[in-house]
Design a protein around this motif. Structure first.
Motif, mmCIF file in Angstrom:
data_model
loop_
_atom_site.group_PDB
_atom_site.id
_atom_site.type_symbol
_atom_site.label_atom_id
_atom_site.label_comp_id
_atom_site.label_asym_id
_atom_site.label_seq_id
_atom_site.Cartn_x
_atom_site.Cartn_y
_atom_site.Cartn_z
ATOM 1 N N SER A 1 54.364 44.087 85.942
ATOM 2 C CA SER A 1 54.313 45.435 85.388
ATOM 3 C C SER A 1 53.564 46.394 86.305
ATOM 4 O O SER A 1 52.691 45.994 87.067
ATOM 5 N N GLU A 2 53.900 47.676 86.200
ATOM 6 C CA GLU A 2 53.242 48.703 87.003
ATOM 7 C C GLU A 2 51.741 48.752 86.686
ATOM 8 O O GLU A 2 50.926 49.003 87.560
ATOM 9 N N TRP A 3 51.370 48.532 85.423
ATOM 10 C CA TRP A 3 49.961 48.530 85.034
ATOM 11 C C TRP A 3 49.209 47.423 85.779
ATOM 12 O O TRP A 3 48.160 47.654 86.355
ATOM 13 N N ALA A 4 49.771 46.213 85.760
ATOM 14 C CA ALA A 4 49.117 45.089 86.433
ATOM 15 C C ALA A 4 49.030 45.336 87.935
ATOM 16 O O ALA A 4 48.020 45.013 88.564
ATOM 17 N N ILE A 5 50.057 45.937 88.513
ATOM 18 C CA ILE A 5 50.025 46.267 89.940
ATOM 19 C C ILE A 5 48.904 47.261 90.211
ATOM 20 O O ILE A 5 48.123 47.105 91.148
ATOM 21 N N ILE B 1 46.389 45.031 92.486
ATOM 22 C CA ILE B 1 46.770 45.127 93.895
ATOM 23 C C ILE B 1 46.325 46.446 94.508
ATOM 24 O O ILE B 1 45.665 46.476 95.555
ATOM 25 N N VAL B 2 46.676 47.548 93.870
ATOM 26 C CA VAL B 2 46.304 48.853 94.425
ATOM 27 C C VAL B 2 44.791 49.006 94.430
ATOM 28 O O VAL B 2 44.197 49.497 95.398
ATOM 29 N N ALA B 3 44.141 48.553 93.367
ATOM 30 C CA ALA B 3 42.680 48.629 93.310
ATOM 31 C C ALA B 3 42.048 47.809 94.437
ATOM 32 O O ALA B 3 41.080 48.242 95.058
ATOM 33 N N ALA B 4 42.587 46.631 94.712
ATOM 34 C CA ALA B 4 42.051 45.796 95.787
ATOM 35 C C ALA B 4 42.229 46.468 97.141
ATOM 36 O O ALA B 4 41.308 46.472 97.975
ATOM 37 N N GLY B 5 43.379 47.063 97.380
ATOM 38 C CA GLY B 5 43.630 47.722 98.667
ATOM 39 C C GLY B 5 42.768 48.948 98.884
ATOM 40 O O GLY B 5 42.249 49.167 99.983
ATOM 41 N N THR B 6 42.596 49.729 97.844
ATOM 42 C CA THR B 6 41.775 50.930 97.996
ATOM 43 C C THR B 6 40.289 50.599 98.024
ATOM 44 O O THR B 6 39.486 51.422 98.451
ATOM 45 N N SER B 7 39.930 49.400 97.594
ATOM 46 C CA SER B 7 38.529 48.987 97.622
ATOM 47 C C SER B 7 38.162 48.247 98.901
ATOM 48 O O SER B 7 37.003 47.857 99.070
ATOM 49 N N LEU C 1 34.687 35.147 86.618
ATOM 50 C CA LEU C 1 35.546 34.401 85.702
ATOM 51 C C LEU C 1 36.165 35.320 84.643
ATOM 52 O O LEU C 1 37.369 35.243 84.372
ATOM 53 N N ILE C 2 35.354 36.187 84.069
ATOM 54 C CA ILE C 2 35.869 37.135 83.064
ATOM 55 C C ILE C 2 36.930 38.035 83.688
ATOM 56 O O ILE C 2 37.979 38.293 83.083
ATOM 57 N N ASN C 3 36.662 38.500 84.902
ATOM 58 C CA ASN C 3 37.623 39.371 85.566
ATOM 59 C C ASN C 3 38.918 38.629 85.886
ATOM 60 O O ASN C 3 40.016 39.187 85.757
ATOM 61 N N LEU C 4 38.838 37.367 86.296
ATOM 62 C CA LEU C 4 40.052 36.571 86.544
ATOM 63 C C LEU C 4 40.863 36.409 85.266
ATOM 64 O O LEU C 4 42.098 36.508 85.290
ATOM 65 N N ILE C 5 40.186 36.168 84.164
ATOM 66 C CA ILE C 5 40.887 36.056 82.876
ATOM 67 C C ILE C 5 41.581 37.376 82.531
ATOM 68 O O ILE C 5 42.726 37.397 82.092
ATOM 69 N N ARG C 6 40.880 38.495 82.772
ATOM 70 C CA ARG C 6 41.470 39.809 82.509
ATOM 71 C C ARG C 6 42.704 40.026 83.376
ATOM 72 O O ARG C 6 43.728 40.517 82.908
ATOM 73 N N TRP C 7 42.628 39.650 84.659
ATOM 74 C CA TRP C 7 43.771 39.807 85.548
ATOM 75 C C TRP C 7 44.947 38.940 85.089
ATOM 76 O O TRP C 7 46.095 39.389 85.095
ATOM 77 N N ILE C 8 44.663 37.716 84.695
ATOM 78 C CA ILE C 8 45.746 36.833 84.215
ATOM 79 C C ILE C 8 46.415 37.449 82.995
ATOM 80 O O ILE C 8 47.640 37.464 82.886
ATOM 81 N N LEU C 9 45.619 37.947 82.065
ATOM 82 C CA LEU C 9 46.187 38.576 80.876
ATOM 83 C C LEU C 9 46.997 39.831 81.236
ATOM 84 O O LEU C 9 48.038 40.097 80.637
ATOM 85 N N ASP C 10 46.524 40.605 82.220
ATOM 86 C CA ASP C 10 47.272 41.780 82.670
ATOM 87 C C ASP C 10 48.613 41.391 83.276
ATOM 88 O O ASP C 10 49.620 42.055 83.045
ATOM 89 N N PHE C 11 48.631 40.325 84.055
ATOM 90 C CA PHE C 11 49.879 39.885 84.690
ATOM 91 C C PHE C 11 50.867 39.335 83.668
ATOM 92 O O PHE C 11 52.078 39.417 83.876
#
Length: 176
Positions: free
Chosen positions: A65-69, A73-79, A164-174
């Protein structure tokens, strides 16, 4: 407009309440440091750009989804520039610079970038992302609690818990 006004207030308060910086030995200037700086800057910006372009293309190809991207991904690149700066600061024992860089970047992105984007073109938030936003807000509260409890320092286990919490959030977003 409210977010931009808050950004102006934030920057104003930083200027008003600033502390004197202790004199640090700067060393001697060498001519070859200027090209090194420019090449390093170009590599960080170029690498972030190519990472975002390639990762977004791959993510769209597999149907993410565009939200997960956007939130990963975009957040990682701009950071990438903040990450590089913070990593160098930590390796040189300047933990305060690293923390200040990350916090300042987050505040500027939230108030400045989001505020300007919404001022130019009003946006809506899809109801399917509310859970991710609440989890992110909860993480911010958790970080503040960790920092206040320990005198503004994070332990390794607290950092690991946040990752760990952030990884769980990313998995749920994907998955959404």
């Amino acid at each position: 407009m409210i977010l931009l006004a808050l950004l102006v207030l934030y920057i104003g308060s930083l200027l008003y309440f600033r502390e004197a910086i202790e004199d640090a030995p700067l060393g001697e200037f060498r001519w070859y440091e200027v090209p090194r700086l420019l090449i390093g800057l170009a590599l960080v910006i170029g690498g972030g750009h190519f990472m975002v372009e390639a990762a977004v293309a791959l993510a769209r190809m597999v149907g993410i989804s565009e939200w997960a991207i956007g939130v990963t991904i975009v957040a990682a690149g701009t950071s990438a520039p903040e990450f590089a700066t913070s990593l160098v600061a930590v390796l040189r024992g300047r933990h305060g610079i690293s923390a200040g860089n990350l916090i300042g970047s987050d505040i500027f992105n939230l108030l400045g970038v989001l505020g300007l984007a919404a001022t130019i073109r009003p946006m809506t938030v899809d109801s399917s992302v509310y859970s991710s936003l609440w989890m992110l807000a909860g993480m911010v509260v958790l970080v503040v609690i960790f920092l206040m409890r320990t005198g503004w320092s994070l332990s390794r286990w607290e950092g690991a818990l946040l990752v760990l919490i952030n990884l769980i959030r990313w998995i749920l977003d994907f998955r959404s």
